[in-house]
Design a protein around this motif. Structure first.
Motif, PDB file in Angstrom:
ATOM      1  N   ILE A 102     -29.736  -0.645  31.978  1.00  0.00           N
ATOM      2  CA  ILE A 102     -28.308  -0.418  32.204  1.00  0.00           C
ATOM      3  C   ILE A 102     -27.680  -1.715  32.687  1.00  0.00           C
ATOM      4  O   ILE A 102     -27.989  -2.206  33.764  1.00  0.00           O
ATOM      5  CB  ILE A 102     -28.102   0.696  33.244  1.00  0.00           C
ATOM      6  CG1 ILE A 102     -28.781   1.972  32.759  1.00  0.00           C
ATOM      7  CG2 ILE A 102     -26.629   0.935  33.500  1.00  0.00           C
ATOM      8  CD1 ILE A 102     -28.851   3.058  33.789  1.00  0.00           C
ATOM      9  N   TYR A 103     -26.810  -2.271  31.877  1.00  0.00           N
ATOM     10  CA  TYR A 103     -26.148  -3.521  32.240  1.00  0.00           C
ATOM     11  C   TYR A 103     -24.688  -3.434  31.966  1.00  0.00           C
ATOM     12  O   TYR A 103     -24.182  -2.635  31.272  1.00  0.00           O
ATOM     13  CB  TYR A 103     -26.746  -4.717  31.500  1.00  0.00           C
ATOM     14  CG  TYR A 103     -26.972  -4.497  30.022  1.00  0.00           C
ATOM     15  CD1 TYR A 103     -28.232  -4.094  29.607  1.00  0.00           C
ATOM     16  CD2 TYR A 103     -25.984  -4.663  29.086  1.00  0.00           C
ATOM     17  CE1 TYR A 103     -28.471  -3.885  28.259  1.00  0.00           C
ATOM     18  CE2 TYR A 103     -26.217  -4.451  27.743  1.00  0.00           C
ATOM     19  CZ  TYR A 103     -27.472  -4.069  27.340  1.00  0.00           C
ATOM     20  OH  TYR A 103     -27.707  -3.857  26.003  1.00  0.00           O
ATOM     21  N   GLY A 143     -28.008  14.421  18.742  1.00  0.00           N
ATOM     22  CA  GLY A 143     -26.716  14.324  19.409  1.00  0.00           C
ATOM     23  C   GLY A 143     -26.865  14.138  20.907  1.00  0.00           C
ATOM     24  O   GLY A 143     -26.130  13.353  21.521  1.00  0.00           O
ATOM     25  N   PHE A 144     -27.816  14.852  21.505  1.00  0.00           N
ATOM     26  CA  PHE A 144     -28.069  14.713  22.937  1.00  0.00           C
ATOM     27  C   PHE A 144     -28.504  13.291  23.278  1.00  0.00           C
ATOM     28  O   PHE A 144     -28.000  12.677  24.219  1.00  0.00           O
ATOM     29  CB  PHE A 144     -29.129  15.714  23.390  1.00  0.00           C
ATOM     30  CG  PHE A 144     -29.561  15.531  24.809  1.00  0.00           C
ATOM     31  CD1 PHE A 144     -28.759  15.944  25.849  1.00  0.00           C
ATOM     32  CD2 PHE A 144     -30.771  14.922  25.108  1.00  0.00           C
ATOM     33  CE1 PHE A 144     -29.150  15.762  27.166  1.00  0.00           C
ATOM     34  CE2 PHE A 144     -31.174  14.737  26.410  1.00  0.00           C
ATOM     35  CZ  PHE A 144     -30.361  15.167  27.441  1.00  0.00           C
ATOM     36  N   LEU A 145     -29.446  12.757  22.517  1.00  0.00           N
ATOM     37  CA  LEU A 145     -29.945  11.411  22.795  1.00  0.00           C
ATOM     38  C   LEU A 145     -28.880  10.351  22.542  1.00  0.00           C
ATOM     39  O   LEU A 145     -28.791   9.374  23.287  1.00  0.00           O
ATOM     40  CB  LEU A 145     -31.197  11.132  21.963  1.00  0.00           C
ATOM     41  CG  LEU A 145     -32.419  11.956  22.350  1.00  0.00           C
ATOM     42  CD1 LEU A 145     -33.581  11.661  21.419  1.00  0.00           C
ATOM     43  CD2 LEU A 145     -32.806  11.721  23.786  1.00  0.00           C
ATOM     44  N   SER A 182     -36.219   2.133  24.462  1.00  0.00           N
ATOM     45  CA  SER A 182     -35.252   2.291  25.557  1.00  0.00           C
ATOM     46  C   SER A 182     -35.397   3.647  26.230  1.00  0.00           C
ATOM     47  O   SER A 182     -35.318   3.746  27.459  1.00  0.00           O
ATOM     48  CB  SER A 182     -33.829   2.136  25.030  1.00  0.00           C
ATOM     49  OG  SER A 182     -33.625   0.852  24.533  1.00  0.00           O
ATOM     50  N   LEU A 183     -35.606   4.683  25.438  1.00  0.00           N
ATOM     51  CA  LEU A 183     -35.750   6.018  26.020  1.00  0.00           C
ATOM     52  C   LEU A 183     -37.050   6.150  26.811  1.00  0.00           C
ATOM     53  O   LEU A 183     -37.085   6.808  27.855  1.00  0.00           O
ATOM     54  CB  LEU A 183     -35.650   7.074  24.923  1.00  0.00           C
ATOM     55  CG  LEU A 183     -34.277   7.139  24.243  1.00  0.00           C
ATOM     56  CD1 LEU A 183     -34.319   8.102  23.068  1.00  0.00           C
ATOM     57  CD2 LEU A 183     -33.207   7.537  25.225  1.00  0.00           C
ATOM     58  N   GLY A 240     -25.303   6.610  24.919  1.00  0.00           N
ATOM     59  CA  GLY A 240     -23.942   6.096  24.951  1.00  0.00           C
ATOM     60  C   GLY A 240     -23.364   6.098  26.355  1.00  0.00           C
ATOM     61  O   GLY A 240     -22.665   5.166  26.758  1.00  0.00           O
ATOM     62  N   ALA A 241     -23.635   7.140  27.129  1.00  0.00           N
ATOM     63  CA  ALA A 241     -23.120   7.224  28.497  1.00  0.00           C
ATOM     64  C   ALA A 241     -23.782   6.194  29.409  1.00  0.00           C
ATOM     65  O   ALA A 241     -23.142   5.665  30.319  1.00  0.00           O
ATOM     66  CB  ALA A 241     -23.345   8.621  29.051  1.00  0.00           C
ATOM     67  N   LEU A 242     -25.051   5.896  29.163  1.00  0.00           N
ATOM     68  CA  LEU A 242     -25.754   4.923  29.997  1.00  0.00           C
ATOM     69  C   LEU A 242     -25.551   3.495  29.517  1.00  0.00           C
ATOM     70  O   LEU A 242     -25.865   2.546  30.239  1.00  0.00           O
ATOM     71  CB  LEU A 242     -27.252   5.239  30.022  1.00  0.00           C
ATOM     72  CG  LEU A 242     -27.643   6.523  30.748  1.00  0.00           C
ATOM     73  CD1 LEU A 242     -29.122   6.797  30.569  1.00  0.00           C
ATOM     74  CD2 LEU A 242     -27.293   6.423  32.213  1.00  0.00           C
TER      75      LEU A 242
END
Length: 95
Positions: free
Chosen positions: A94-95, A36-38, A53-54, A43-45
């Protein structure tokens, strides 16, 4: 005497079963919390929640950290290089 050892074996088995169920639930909840954290972070980024990606996100943040540390040491040129590299790496995501 046989009933006593049957009782001891059954009690020991129930205790082991309880501990295993407790640990299974604990680790399942940790996995769900991490997932959930990831998902929330990605999602926020606006990045896909993939491992690549991480990893790139961590590398970009590490480069920014190196730039901040260089600023603290008053190494302006090194700080600019590290910060520029960090921004470039993060801009890929981030785009």
């Amino acid at each position: 005497m046989e009933d006593f050892f049957t009782w001891v074996g059954r009690t020991l088995g129930e205790i082991i079963r309880f501990v295993v169920d407790l640990l299974t639930g604990f680790f399942a909840n940790i996995g769900n919390a991490a997932r959930g954290f990831l998902d929330g972070l990605s999602g926020a980024l606006g990045i896909p929640p993939s491992l690549i990606s991480l990893i790139i996100l961590v590398i970009g943040l590490w480069l920014l950290w190196k730039g901040i540390r260089a600023l603290m040491r008053r190494a302006i040129v090194a700080a600019l290089i590290w910060l520029l590299l960090g921004v470039v790496v993060l801009s890929w995501l981030i785009y």
